[in-house]
Enzyme design. Structure first.
Site, PDB file in Angstrom:
ATOM      1  N   GLU A  27       1.265   0.549  10.026  1.00  0.00           N
ATOM      2  CA  GLU A  27      -0.161   0.263  10.289  1.00  0.00           C
ATOM      3  C   GLU A  27      -0.865   1.475  10.889  1.00  0.00           C
ATOM      4  O   GLU A  27      -1.699   1.339  11.779  1.00  0.00           O
ATOM      5  CB  GLU A  27      -0.294  -0.920  11.254  1.00  0.00           C
ATOM      6  CG  GLU A  27       0.407  -2.152  10.788  1.00  0.00           C
ATOM      7  CD  GLU A  27      -0.435  -2.987   9.859  1.00  0.00           C
ATOM      8  OE1 GLU A  27      -1.624  -2.668   9.680  1.00  0.00           O
ATOM      9  OE2 GLU A  27       0.109  -3.948   9.313  1.00  0.00           O
TER      10      GLU A  27
ATOM     11  N   LEU B  12      18.472  -1.484  33.343  1.00  0.00           N
ATOM     12  CA  LEU B  12      19.631  -2.338  33.021  1.00  0.00           C
ATOM     13  C   LEU B  12      20.924  -1.534  32.854  1.00  0.00           C
ATOM     14  O   LEU B  12      21.979  -2.114  32.604  1.00  0.00           O
ATOM     15  CB  LEU B  12      19.373  -3.171  31.755  1.00  0.00           C
ATOM     16  CG  LEU B  12      18.825  -4.577  32.045  1.00  0.00           C
ATOM     17  CD1 LEU B  12      17.357  -4.510  32.465  1.00  0.00           C
ATOM     18  CD2 LEU B  12      18.990  -5.493  30.852  1.00  0.00           C
TER      19      LEU B  12
ATOM     20  N   LEU C 201       0.841  -1.201   0.000  1.00  0.00           N
ATOM     21  CA  LEU C 201       0.000   0.000   0.000  1.00  0.00           C
ATOM     22  C   LEU C 201       0.882   1.259   0.000  1.00  0.00           C
ATOM     23  O   LEU C 201       0.715   2.159  -0.820  1.00  0.00           O
ATOM     24  CB  LEU C 201      -0.925  -0.016   1.230  1.00  0.00           C
ATOM     25  CG  LEU C 201      -1.902   1.159   1.358  1.00  0.00           C
ATOM     26  CD1 LEU C 201      -2.879   1.190   0.179  1.00  0.00           C
ATOM     27  CD2 LEU C 201      -2.682   1.097   2.668  1.00  0.00           C
TER      28      LEU C 201
ATOM     29  N   PHE D  63      -8.090  15.200   8.852  1.00  0.00           N
ATOM     30  CA  PHE D  63      -7.019  14.700   7.981  1.00  0.00           C
ATOM     31  C   PHE D  63      -7.505  14.182   6.632  1.00  0.00           C
ATOM     32  O   PHE D  63      -6.674  13.805   5.816  1.00  0.00           O
ATOM     33  CB  PHE D  63      -6.219  13.620   8.709  1.00  0.00           C
ATOM     34  CG  PHE D  63      -7.000  12.356   9.009  1.00  0.00           C
ATOM     35  CD1 PHE D  63      -8.027  12.357   9.912  1.00  0.00           C
ATOM     36  CD2 PHE D  63      -6.671  11.169   8.385  1.00  0.00           C
ATOM     37  CE1 PHE D  63      -8.737  11.205  10.204  1.00  0.00           C
ATOM     38  CE2 PHE D  63      -7.364   9.988   8.672  1.00  0.00           C
ATOM     39  CZ  PHE D  63      -8.402  10.025   9.584  1.00  0.00           C
TER      40      PHE D  63
HETATM   41  C1  LIG Z   1       9.668  -1.651   9.031  1.00  0.00           C
HETATM   42  C2  LIG Z   1       8.441  -1.192   8.301  1.00  0.00           C
HETATM   43  C3  LIG Z   1       7.620  -2.109   7.651  1.00  0.00           C
HETATM   44  C4  LIG Z   1       6.517  -1.672   6.923  1.00  0.00           C
HETATM   45  N1  LIG Z   1       5.724  -2.584   6.257  1.00  0.00           N
HETATM   46  C5  LIG Z   1       4.748  -2.148   5.412  1.00  0.00           C
HETATM   47  C6  LIG Z   1       4.006  -3.079   4.593  1.00  0.00           C
HETATM   48  O1  LIG Z   1       4.189  -4.292   4.686  1.00  0.00           O
HETATM   49  N2  LIG Z   1       3.108  -2.587   3.706  1.00  0.00           N
HETATM   50  C7  LIG Z   1       2.871  -1.245   3.568  1.00  0.00           C
HETATM   51  O2  LIG Z   1       2.053  -0.868   2.723  1.00  0.00           O
HETATM   52  N3  LIG Z   1       3.547  -0.329   4.351  1.00  0.00           N
HETATM   53  C8  LIG Z   1       4.468  -0.758   5.258  1.00  0.00           C
HETATM   54  N4  LIG Z   1       5.175   0.148   6.036  1.00  0.00           N
HETATM   55  C9  LIG Z   1       4.950   1.570   5.832  1.00  0.00           C
HETATM   56  C10 LIG Z   1       4.182   2.249   6.952  1.00  0.00           C
HETATM   57  O3  LIG Z   1       2.852   1.839   6.967  1.00  0.00           O
HETATM   58  C11 LIG Z   1       4.338   3.766   6.753  1.00  0.00           C
HETATM   59  O4  LIG Z   1       5.675   4.080   7.077  1.00  0.00           O
HETATM   60  C12 LIG Z   1       3.379   4.588   7.598  1.00  0.00           C
HETATM   61  O5  LIG Z   1       2.062   4.478   7.105  1.00  0.00           O
HETATM   62  C13 LIG Z   1       3.759   6.078   7.653  1.00  0.00           C
HETATM   63  O6  LIG Z   1       4.008   6.574   6.378  1.00  0.00           O
HETATM   64  P1  LIG Z   1       5.372   7.389   6.087  1.00  0.00           P
HETATM   65  O7  LIG Z   1       6.512   6.610   6.618  1.00  0.00           O
HETATM   66  O8  LIG Z   1       5.367   7.725   4.634  1.00  0.00           O
HETATM   67  O9  LIG Z   1       5.263   8.696   6.963  1.00  0.00           O
HETATM   68  P2  LIG Z   1       4.480  10.042   6.586  1.00  0.00           P
HETATM   69  O10 LIG Z   1       3.100   9.743   6.131  1.00  0.00           O
HETATM   70  O11 LIG Z   1       5.351  10.879   5.708  1.00  0.00           O
HETATM   71  O12 LIG Z   1       4.386  10.726   8.021  1.00  0.00           O
HETATM   72  C14 LIG Z   1       5.510  11.331   8.658  1.00  0.00           C
HETATM   73  C15 LIG Z   1       5.055  11.917   9.990  1.00  0.00           C
HETATM   74  O13 LIG Z   1       4.042  12.916   9.747  1.00  0.00           O
HETATM   75  C16 LIG Z   1       2.870  12.572  10.482  1.00  0.00           C
HETATM   76  N5  LIG Z   1       1.676  12.941   9.734  1.00  0.00           N
HETATM   77  C17 LIG Z   1       1.322  12.590   8.467  1.00  0.00           C
HETATM   78  N6  LIG Z   1       0.139  13.119   8.146  1.00  0.00           N
HETATM   79  C18 LIG Z   1      -0.291  13.798   9.245  1.00  0.00           C
HETATM   80  C19 LIG Z   1      -1.453  14.559   9.564  1.00  0.00           C
HETATM   81  N7  LIG Z   1      -2.461  14.690   8.695  1.00  0.00           N
HETATM   82  N8  LIG Z   1      -1.537  15.153  10.777  1.00  0.00           N
HETATM   83  C20 LIG Z   1      -0.535  15.001  11.689  1.00  0.00           C
HETATM   84  N9  LIG Z   1       0.588  14.296  11.455  1.00  0.00           N
HETATM   85  C21 LIG Z   1       0.701  13.699  10.254  1.00  0.00           C
HETATM   86  C22 LIG Z   1       2.948  11.070  10.681  1.00  0.00           C
HETATM   87  O14 LIG Z   1       2.152  10.666  11.791  1.00  0.00           O
HETATM   88  C23 LIG Z   1       4.429  10.878  10.912  1.00  0.00           C
HETATM   89  O15 LIG Z   1       4.744  11.190  12.248  1.00  0.00           O
HETATM   90  C24 LIG Z   1       6.234  -0.284   6.847  1.00  0.00           C
HETATM   91  C25 LIG Z   1       7.048   0.643   7.535  1.00  0.00           C
HETATM   92  C26 LIG Z   1       8.122   0.191   8.267  1.00  0.00           C
HETATM   93  C27 LIG Z   1       8.981   1.189   8.994  1.00  0.00           C
END
Ligand SMILES: Cc1cc2nc3c(=O)[nH]c(=O)nc-3n(C[C@H](O)[C@H](O)[C@H](O)COP(=O)(O)OP(=O)(O)OC[C@H]3O[C@@H](n4cnc5c(N)ncnc54)[C@H](O)[C@@H]3O)c2cc1C
Length: 386
Positions: A365, A340, A133, A385
């Site tokens: 998630e 620790l 996604l 949002f």
């Molecule tokens: C190890 C790992 C495994 C993962 N596995 C999967 C997977 O299997 N499949 C998949 O599809 N995705 C996966 N993800 C992705 C994960 O779901 C996303 O990283 C997550 O949804 C956040 O998106 P972003 O990293 O682009 O952060 P961004 O969306 O860029 O957000 C950055 C920051 O801004 C904040 N923010 C964003 N919008 C708003 C708002 N409207 N108001 C206030 N704050 C806001 C967020 O809360 C966050 O703190 C994985 C991520 C990791 C780290």
């Protein structure tokens, strides 16, 4: 019973739930604990081998019915997630992504042929799935995804890319979400399809015992029957996330419990100023606060699990659980780390690994902020949002 279970919450579980829990705990003790520090350090994990073992125990797609799935309750599935994550969040992620995201998407939205083709093999761990996604430029806001699906005769052409995809480097099939003219669709994409390439994301400082990848889709031609016919719009992937988030509500408690048990044992034997750390009032205050939060988190998880089993669990209720339990688990891991001392940062103990893992769990998630916004919307009737 864990020493952390001050309130005897165990008594709220039935015999079958307790039995499933012990089986998974034993598996984690035998197959995960002895190796996980090494997997973590090397950034590798024998995902296929583990998937087959988890499949043999019925842990993959455990709460789904038919197609070789175990058909367990949501609470039993939650307890399994807790035990797996007491081993490592990355190992629990392997199971969550397989069962709650990839298998659930096919089980709920797939055609009978897609279900027959993928689910039995995924339930045994012979086939591994992933769920695409997130994109490089679209994480919290999947509605603006750039990956496109367009019709070409009877076929579909997919173009774009997915980022941070758990299991992708080892997966056989990806459930890919893409925007077509009429809205968001899901596709079951075998990863050996021409035009698909997967690159492993290395140098993660968190969830290192989990394989994460980037999936590039370069005009990937798919037959018409790759489309998940039941999935219309963004509601479909979001419903899969609700499934997986429920597992995380429980899983995070596993990481926290392992930190707490490790810390109790450590504080009982490590002496400073002529007495065990556990005998200092300040240490006991920390331990008491953490145990109280853990118990509250367990009650919350159990309540949500019972709601799920009654068919009444709503997405914003899962947001309450994910927000609270991951946030508190991370706070517990960090607090345990202080008890620790220097050993808290050592890979000889699991604490720092759990704390680092929980940073990812806090973000994936749905980040904490997004769950706050979901809850805020429910409370106020106003979406801040979307
Ligand atoms: C190890 C790992 C495994 C993962 N596995 C999967 C997977 O299997 N499949 C998949 O599809 N995705 C996966 N993800 C992705 C994960 O779901 C996303 O990283 C997550 O949804 C956040 O998106 P972003 O990293 O682009 O952060 P961004 O969306 O860029 O957000 C950055 C920051 O801004 C904040 N923010 C964003 N919008 C708003 C708002 N409207 N108001 C206030 N704050 C806001 C967020 O809360 C966050 O703190 C994985 C991520 C990791 C780290």
């Amino acid at each position: 019973m864990t020493p952390v279970d001050l309130l005897d919450l165990d008594s709220l579980l039935d015999d079958e739930e307790r039995q499933i829990r012990s089986v998974v705990r034993r598996l984690v003790d035998d197959r995960v604990r002895p190796h996980v520090a090494d997997w973590y350090e090397r950034g590798q994990v024998p995902a296929r081998e583990l998937a087959r073992e988890f499949g043999r125990l019925g842990l993959l797609g455990m709460h789904l019915t038919g197609y070789g799935c175990a058909g367990s309750t949501a609470v039993a599935y939650g307890l399994a997630c807790l035990e797996l994550e007491a081993g490592d969040s990355g190992v629990r992620s392997l199971v969550s992504v397989q069962g709650s995201l990839a298998m659930y998407a096919i089980w709920r939205y797939g055609s009978e042929e897609q279900k027959q083709r993928w689910l039995p093999a995924m339930a045994t761990g012979e086939a591994i799935g992933c769920f695409g996604l997130t994109e490089p430029d679209h994480g919290s806001d999947p509605a603006s995804m750039a990956t496109r699906a367009r019709r070409d005769g009877d076929d579909w052409l997919l173009h774009g890319g997915k980022m941070w995809i758990t299991n992708a480097p080892v997966a056989d099939v990806a459930v890919i979400w893409a925007r077509a003219e009429e809205g968001v669709h899901g596709f079951a994409v075998p990863l050996d399809t021409p035009g698909v390439s997967v690159r492993e994301i290395r140098r993660k400082m968190s969830l290192r015992a989990s394989l994460t990848g980037e999936i590039a889709l370069d005009d990937v031609r798919l037959p018409a029957d790759a489309l998940l016919p039941g999935a219309a719009g963004l509601k479909a992937p979001l419903s899969c996330l609700t499934e997986a988030r429920h597992g995380i509500v429980w899983g995070a408690l596993g990481a926290a419990r392992d930190c707490l048990e490790t810390t109790l044992a450590y504080a009982g034997t490590r002496t400073q100023f002529g007495r065990p750390l556990a005998g200092f009032q300040l240490t006991q205050a920390k331990l008491a606060d953490m145990a109280v939060e853990w118990q509250k988190g367990f009650l919350l998880a159990l309540h949500l699990g019972r709601l799920a089993d009654a068919g009444r669990l709503r997405p914003e209720q899962v947001s309450v659980g994910k927000l609270n339990n991951v946030r508190e688990a991370l706070a517990i891991a960090r607090q345990c780390r202080t008890i620790l001392g220097a050993n808290g940062v050592s890979g000889e103990y699991p604490i720092m690994r759990h704390a680092n893992n929980l940073e990812s769990v806090l973000t994936y998630e749905g980040t904490s902020e997004i769950h706050q916004l979901v809850i805020g919307q429910r409370l106020t009737g106003l979406s801040a949002f979307a």
